[in-house]
Design a protein around this motif. Sequence first.
Motif, PDB file in Angstrom:
ATOM      1  N   ASN A   4       0.813  -1.212   0.000  1.00 23.20           N
ATOM      2  CA  ASN A   4       0.000   0.000   0.000  1.00 23.20           C
ATOM      3  C   ASN A   4       0.850   1.268   0.000  1.00 23.20           C
ATOM      4  O   ASN A   4       0.415   2.315   0.434  1.00 23.20           O
ATOM      5  N   GLN A   5       2.075   1.163  -0.484  1.00 23.25           N
ATOM      6  CA  GLN A   5       2.954   2.317  -0.593  1.00 23.25           C
ATOM      7  C   GLN A   5       3.449   2.471  -2.030  1.00 23.25           C
ATOM      8  O   GLN A   5       3.547   1.493  -2.764  1.00 23.25           O
ATOM      9  N   ILE A   6       3.711   3.717  -2.385  1.00 24.03           N
ATOM     10  CA  ILE A   6       4.279   4.021  -3.693  1.00 24.03           C
ATOM     11  C   ILE A   6       5.425   5.002  -3.496  1.00 24.03           C
ATOM     12  O   ILE A   6       5.503   5.674  -2.465  1.00 24.03           O
ATOM     13  N   THR A   7       6.297   5.057  -4.459  1.00 25.71           N
ATOM     14  CA  THR A   7       7.388   6.029  -4.442  1.00 25.71           C
ATOM     15  C   THR A   7       7.129   7.045  -5.540  1.00 25.71           C
ATOM     16  O   THR A   7       6.948   6.682  -6.708  1.00 25.71           O
ATOM     17  N   ILE A   8       7.076   8.293  -5.153  1.00 27.41           N
ATOM     18  CA  ILE A   8       6.879   9.406  -6.083  1.00 27.41           C
ATOM     19  C   ILE A   8       8.239  10.056  -6.305  1.00 27.41           C
ATOM     20  O   ILE A   8       9.011  10.237  -5.369  1.00 27.41           O
ATOM     21  N   VAL A   9       8.538  10.430  -7.530  1.00 19.73           N
ATOM     22  CA  VAL A   9       9.772  11.155  -7.837  1.00 19.73           C
ATOM     23  C   VAL A   9       9.384  12.600  -8.131  1.00 19.73           C
ATOM     24  O   VAL A   9       8.606  12.868  -9.045  1.00 19.73           O
ATOM     25  N   ASP A  10       9.920  13.529  -7.326  1.00 15.34           N
ATOM     26  CA  ASP A  10       9.571  14.940  -7.520  1.00 15.34           C
ATOM     27  C   ASP A  10      10.361  15.547  -8.678  1.00 15.34           C
ATOM     28  O   ASP A  10      11.189  14.879  -9.310  1.00 15.34           O
ATOM     29  N   GLU A  11      10.121  16.825  -8.936  1.00 17.77           N
ATOM     30  CA  GLU A  11      10.744  17.490 -10.088  1.00 17.77           C
ATOM     31  C   GLU A  11      12.263  17.600  -9.960  1.00 17.77           C
ATOM     32  O   GLU A  11      12.954  17.802 -10.947  1.00 17.77           O
ATOM     33  N   ASP A  12      12.796  17.430  -8.742  1.00 20.77           N
ATOM     34  CA  ASP A  12      14.243  17.468  -8.536  1.00 20.77           C
ATOM     35  C   ASP A  12      14.873  16.075  -8.563  1.00 20.77           C
ATOM     36  O   ASP A  12      16.075  15.938  -8.318  1.00 20.77           O
ATOM     37  N   GLY A  13      14.054  15.045  -8.816  1.00 22.03           N
ATOM     38  CA  GLY A  13      14.565  13.683  -8.872  1.00 22.03           C
ATOM     39  C   GLY A  13      14.629  12.979  -7.530  1.00 22.03           C
ATOM     40  O   GLY A  13      15.141  11.866  -7.430  1.00 22.03           O
ATOM     41  N   ASN A  14      14.091  13.620  -6.481  1.00 23.49           N
ATOM     42  CA  ASN A  14      14.067  13.010  -5.152  1.00 23.49           C
ATOM     43  C   ASN A  14      12.933  11.995  -5.058  1.00 23.49           C
ATOM     44  O   ASN A  14      11.814  12.272  -5.494  1.00 23.49           O
ATOM     45  N   GLU A  15      13.225  10.829  -4.476  1.00 20.96           N
ATOM     46  CA  GLU A  15      12.204   9.812  -4.279  1.00 20.96           C
ATOM     47  C   GLU A  15      11.523  10.040  -2.937  1.00 20.96           C
ATOM     48  O   GLU A  15      12.185  10.220  -1.914  1.00 20.96           O
ATOM     49  N   ILE A  16      10.188  10.038  -2.944  1.00 18.95           N
ATOM     50  CA  ILE A  16       9.400  10.283  -1.739  1.00 18.95           C
ATOM     51  C   ILE A  16       8.471   9.090  -1.534  1.00 18.95           C
ATOM     52  O   ILE A  16       7.664   8.765  -2.414  1.00 18.95           O
ATOM     53  N   LEU A  17       8.588   8.437  -0.387  1.00 19.11           N
ATOM     54  CA  LEU A  17       7.744   7.296  -0.063  1.00 19.11           C
ATOM     55  C   LEU A  17       6.390   7.801   0.428  1.00 19.11           C
ATOM     56  O   LEU A  17       6.323   8.709   1.260  1.00 19.11           O
ATOM     57  N   CYS A  18       5.324   7.200  -0.104  1.00 15.45           N
ATOM     58  CA  CYS A  18       3.972   7.640   0.212  1.00 15.45           C
ATOM     59  C   CYS A  18       3.082   6.448   0.537  1.00 15.45           C
ATOM     60  O   CYS A  18       3.266   5.360  -0.005  1.00 15.45           O
ATOM     61  N   ASN A  19       2.107   6.680   1.420  1.00 15.50           N
ATOM     62  CA  ASN A  19       1.077   5.683   1.703  1.00 15.50           C
ATOM     63  C   ASN A  19      -0.094   5.906   0.765  1.00 15.50           C
ATOM     64  O   ASN A  19      -0.589   7.036   0.646  1.00 15.50           O
ATOM     65  N   VAL A  20      -0.555   4.858   0.108  1.00 11.29           N
ATOM     66  CA  VAL A  20      -1.745   4.950  -0.729  1.00 11.29           C
ATOM     67  C   VAL A  20      -2.950   4.950   0.199  1.00 11.29           C
ATOM     68  O   VAL A  20      -3.156   4.011   0.970  1.00 11.29           O
ATOM     69  N   GLU A  21      -3.742   6.004   0.157  1.00 10.44           N
ATOM     70  CA  GLU A  21      -4.940   6.107   0.996  1.00 10.44           C
ATOM     71  C   GLU A  21      -6.116   5.394   0.339  1.00 10.44           C
ATOM     72  O   GLU A  21      -6.819   4.639   0.975  1.00 10.44           O
ATOM     73  N   PHE A  22      -6.331   5.668  -0.950  1.00 11.22           N
ATOM     74  CA  PHE A  22      -7.370   4.975  -1.711  1.00 11.22           C
ATOM     75  C   PHE A  22      -7.194   5.285  -3.194  1.00 11.22           C
ATOM     76  O   PHE A  22      -6.469   6.207  -3.561  1.00 11.22           O
ATOM     77  N   THR A  23      -7.836   4.481  -4.006  1.00 14.01           N
ATOM     78  CA  THR A  23      -7.863   4.698  -5.457  1.00 14.01           C
ATOM     79  C   THR A  23      -9.320   4.722  -5.905  1.00 14.01           C
ATOM     80  O   THR A  23     -10.196   4.184  -5.222  1.00 14.01           O
ATOM     81  N   PHE A  24      -9.576   5.358  -7.025  1.00 16.28           N
ATOM     82  CA  PHE A  24     -10.936   5.372  -7.580  1.00 16.28           C
ATOM     83  C   PHE A  24     -10.874   5.679  -9.064  1.00 16.28           C
ATOM     84  O   PHE A  24      -9.879   6.192  -9.569  1.00 16.28           O
ATOM     85  N   ASP A  25     -11.951   5.321  -9.750  1.00 20.15           N
ATOM     86  CA  ASP A  25     -12.096   5.598 -11.176  1.00 20.15           C
ATOM     87  C   ASP A  25     -13.185   6.647 -11.354  1.00 20.15           C
ATOM     88  O   ASP A  25     -14.157   6.683 -10.594  1.00 20.15           O
ATOM     89  N   ALA A  26     -13.027   7.490 -12.354  1.00 16.78           N
ATOM     90  CA  ALA A  26     -14.025   8.511 -12.666  1.00 16.78           C
ATOM     91  C   ALA A  26     -14.205   8.580 -14.176  1.00 16.78           C
ATOM     92  O   ALA A  26     -13.233   8.764 -14.905  1.00 16.78           O
ATOM     93  N   GLN A  27     -15.430   8.437 -14.610  1.00 16.04           N
ATOM     94  CA  GLN A  27     -15.725   8.445 -16.045  1.00 16.04           C
ATOM     95  C   GLN A  27     -15.847   9.847 -16.615  1.00 16.04           C
ATOM     96  O   GLN A  27     -15.651  10.046 -17.806  1.00 16.04           O
TER      97      GLN A  27
END
Length: 95
Positions: A4-27
């Motif tokens: 339930n975690q993802i790694t986001i890479v910011d505009e400076d190339g830094n990796e940031i560990l994040c907790n996935v809270e929820f996902t959803f689809d929208a039409q």
Amino acid sequence: MEENQITIVDEDGNEILCNVEFTFDAQEFGNKSYVVFSLIGEYDEDGEPVFDAMIYQEKEDEEGGGQLFPIESEAEWDMVQEVFNTFMDEEESEE
């Protein structure tokens, strides 16, 4: 990394560990998938977690996984905010 975690890479190339809270689809914006996440170790001035959201698109190859893309339209952000607020209200009512 937990499932339930993802790694986001910011505009400076830094990796940031994040907790996935929820996902959803929208039409309403082209049948897109969204992921809402909190930045681990990041808090606002009230001590609350910092949340963000991005568009998620699965890869169509053998590797699987997916890619994240920024949400660029204000209307799309408004929709994500509305879904987020509903989610948070439901979480609070369960406590």
